[in-house]
Every structure is written in structure tokens, then in C-alpha cells.
Enzyme design. Structure first.
Site, PDB file in Angstrom:
ATOM      1  N   PRO A   2       0.819  -1.217   0.000  1.00 45.85           N
ATOM      2  CA  PRO A   2       0.000   0.000   0.000  1.00 45.85           C
ATOM      3  C   PRO A   2       0.856   1.271   0.000  1.00 45.85           C
ATOM      4  O   PRO A   2       1.715   1.457   0.860  1.00 45.85           O
ATOM      5  CB  PRO A   2      -0.797  -0.114   1.302  1.00 45.85           C
ATOM      6  CG  PRO A   2      -0.668  -1.535   1.726  1.00 45.85           C
ATOM      7  CD  PRO A   2       0.640  -2.009   1.203  1.00 45.85           C
ATOM      8  N   GLU A   3       0.621   2.107  -1.010  1.00 46.92           N
ATOM      9  CA  GLU A   3       1.227   3.432  -1.054  1.00 46.92           C
ATOM     10  C   GLU A   3       0.083   4.448  -1.000  1.00 46.92           C
ATOM     11  O   GLU A   3      -1.039   4.071  -0.676  1.00 46.92           O
ATOM     12  CB  GLU A   3       2.061   3.592  -2.341  1.00 46.92           C
ATOM     13  CG  GLU A   3       3.135   2.514  -2.476  1.00 46.92           C
ATOM     14  CD  GLU A   3       3.966   2.625  -3.744  1.00 46.92           C
ATOM     15  OE1 GLU A   3       4.130   3.733  -4.269  1.00 46.92           O
ATOM     16  OE2 GLU A   3       4.445   1.579  -4.224  1.00 46.92           O
TER      17      GLU A   3
END
Length: 271
Positions: A2-3
Site C-alpha cells: 500500500p502506497e
DNA sequence: ACTATCCCCTGACGGC
DNA sequence: TGCCGTCAGGGGATAG
């Protein structure tokens, strides 16, 4: 992993689905994913309904009615999703947040246990200051980037991955933004012209908004709040595409290592 | 002050 | 088949 776009997708869904809900109970199956004592996290989450969910970079902030804030980082393989209460926890389920007046629970699952729940007594803004996080990647200006770029000897990719410079970019979107801006990842940041930095800043924003519109990228583990994967993995132009033709010029995409991370780029388009 | 390296953790994968 | 070593990676800690 997850960014910013994946975290933003989760935060938007939390606002829609969980804001106003009250926590009935916290079940903790793994102390490692809680930075504080379990009781401290429980006290914060149970003190009142969720008032708001915010984000800075890759951090999620859960703001409680009593004034407490809980910071959540999903790191590599963290998943935060809603499930029915009857769903049994599997070996990778570490936290279950049961919601009052709902048959649902908020589940935290994380194969590698790198993610963290952390009480932030100073609130979201204070937390961001304490961690020395740079401006959010959706808000950063070319001037802010330029100011830091000309003060470092590091390559451009390493600088973009540094959360103190700009918060929210990880390995995937750094490579994708550099491709769009036609900048080679190993170029020393200080050698970029003002025009190139402006271009890069615009590319960052473009690729992040495009990924948010597709509910993020799922390479292996990421799921949104409803437990469903994102769709932007089909729109990646360089990340993970070693040997495949560049979308602009047809040259095979090259893999190298920059800042200790796998790095993909077009050796012809990106200079 | 700045930069590089190690570490955490587990699944996937390659070699034999 | 199965065992074992290696790799991946965000961010904090530590070492130059």
C-alpha cells in the site's frame, strides 16, 4: 504494497462506512502489530465514536470523539477491511475491531506483521511533525521538491522514496512517476533542471490520481475496505515489466537496483 | 548533517 | 519430493 493511492482508497471508504460508528470491543491476536500496550489502544478506540479519518502520506489517522488519534501504517502486506462478525480469524488476522450496532467488524490482517497501530497523543499534525514527514505527495509543490533536490547527492529515486522529502510514494509509484516525467531513476537529484522537477511534480500528481480512480494497485496482498483488489496494476507502464516493450518507444524495460529497491525504467525514454 | 546498511517477517522461488 | 538458501520491501535503528 500500500502506497498513497491504496491508503487514500481505504480512507475514503472508512469515511463512508465507519465514520460515526462506535467500537464495542478490540480483539488483539498479535501484540507485535500494536506499538503501545494493547490496553492503551483499546482505551483510545473505545473512548467514543470515530469522528473522522484522515491521511498523510501512507499513514491513516483515526480521530476519535474523545480527542484521541490512532495512527495506522499498513507497510508491506497490511490489509484493513470490513467483514461480518461471524468470519473466523485466520492465522494472519491480528486485530479485530468490533463495531456497535453492526454485524460487521474492522479486521487488520498482515502476513508479514510489519504494519503498526500506534496511539498518537499529539494528534495527526503533531505525529506528522514528530516523524518529520514531508508534504503529502498530492500537495507537494515543485519549489518544495527543488529546494530539497539541490541539497542532496542522492539519486532521484532515493530522494522520492524518502518520506521526509515527500510523503506517500513507494516503490511502484516512484518508478511510474519517473517514467511519465522521462527522468532516469539513477540521475542525481541535484542535476535535474527546474523544468524537469516541475514535470516530475506534475507526473507524481497525475499517476497518483489515476491510481486512486482505479482504487489502487494490487500486486499481491492489497485489498480495499470491502476486501476487493484495486485495478491499477493493469495500467503500470514500467514497474515489474522487465523485458517488455516501453509504451512510448518499444525499447525493452530494464531492471536495476536504486536505493536498494528493484527499479524499472526505459533506458531510452528516461534520461 | 548526511548517507548507507542492517533488521524485522513470511511466502515464493530456484537449485540440487 | 523436499529441504534449504535467497530475495522482496517501509521505515526505524544503527553505523560510518
Amino acid at each position: 504494497m500500500p502506497e498513497l493511492p491504496e491508503v487514500e482508497t481505504v480512507v475514503r471508504a472508512l469515511r463512508r462506512e465507519v465514520r460515526g460508528a462506535r467500537v464495542e470491543a478490540l480483539r488483539c491476536h498479535c501484540a507485535a502489530v500494536v506499538a503501545d500496550r494493547e490496553a492503551a489502544l483499546r482505551a483510545a478506540l473505545c473512548e467514543g465514536p470515530f469522528v473522522e479519518f484522515t491521511r498523510h502520506g501512507k499513514y491513516i489517522f483515526m480521530v476519535m470523539a474523545g480527542g484521541s488519534t490512532v495512527a495506522v501504517h499498513l507497510r508491506m502486506t497490511g490489509q484493513l477491511f470490513l467483514a461480518g462478525r461471524e468470519r473466523p480469524p485466520d492465522p494472519h488476522t491480528h486485530l479485530e475491531i468490533l463495531l456497535v450496532d453492526s454485524r460487521r467488524k474492522l479486521v487488520y490482517r498482515d502476513v508479514r506483521k510489519f504494519g503498526r497501530f500506534q496511539v498518537a497523543p499529539e494528534g495527526a499534525e503533531g505525529f506528522v511533525r514528530r516523524k518529520k514527514l514531508g508534504p503529502d505527495a498530492l500537495a507537494v509543490t515543485p519549489d518544495e521538491l527543488l529546494g530539497l533536490f539541490c541539497r542532496t547527492r542522492r539519486c532521484t529515486k532515493a530522494v522520492l522514496l524518502d518520506q521526509r522529502v515527500v510523503a506517500g510514494l513507494g516503490n511502484i509509484y516512484t518508478d511510474e512517476a519517473l517514467f511519465r516525467a522521462r527522468v532516469a531513476p539513477l540521475r542525481p537529484a541535484r542535476e535535474l533542471s527546474a523544468r524537469e522537477v516541475r514535470e516530475l511534480c506534475g507526473s507524481i500528481r497525475e499517476v497518483l490520481y489515476a491510481a486512486i480512480a482505479d482504487r489502487g494497485t494490487t500486486i499481491s496482498d492489497y485489498v480495499g475496505l470491502e476486501g476487493t483488489p484495486g485495478g491499477f496494476q493493469f495500467s503500470l507502464r514500467v514497474y515489474g515489466r522487465q523485458g517488455q516493450p516501453c509504451a512510448r518507444c518499444g525499447t525493452p524495460i530494464t531492471r536495476t537496483v536504486a536505493a536498494g529497491r528493484g527499479t524499472w525504467y526505459c533506458p531510452v525514454c528516461q534520461r
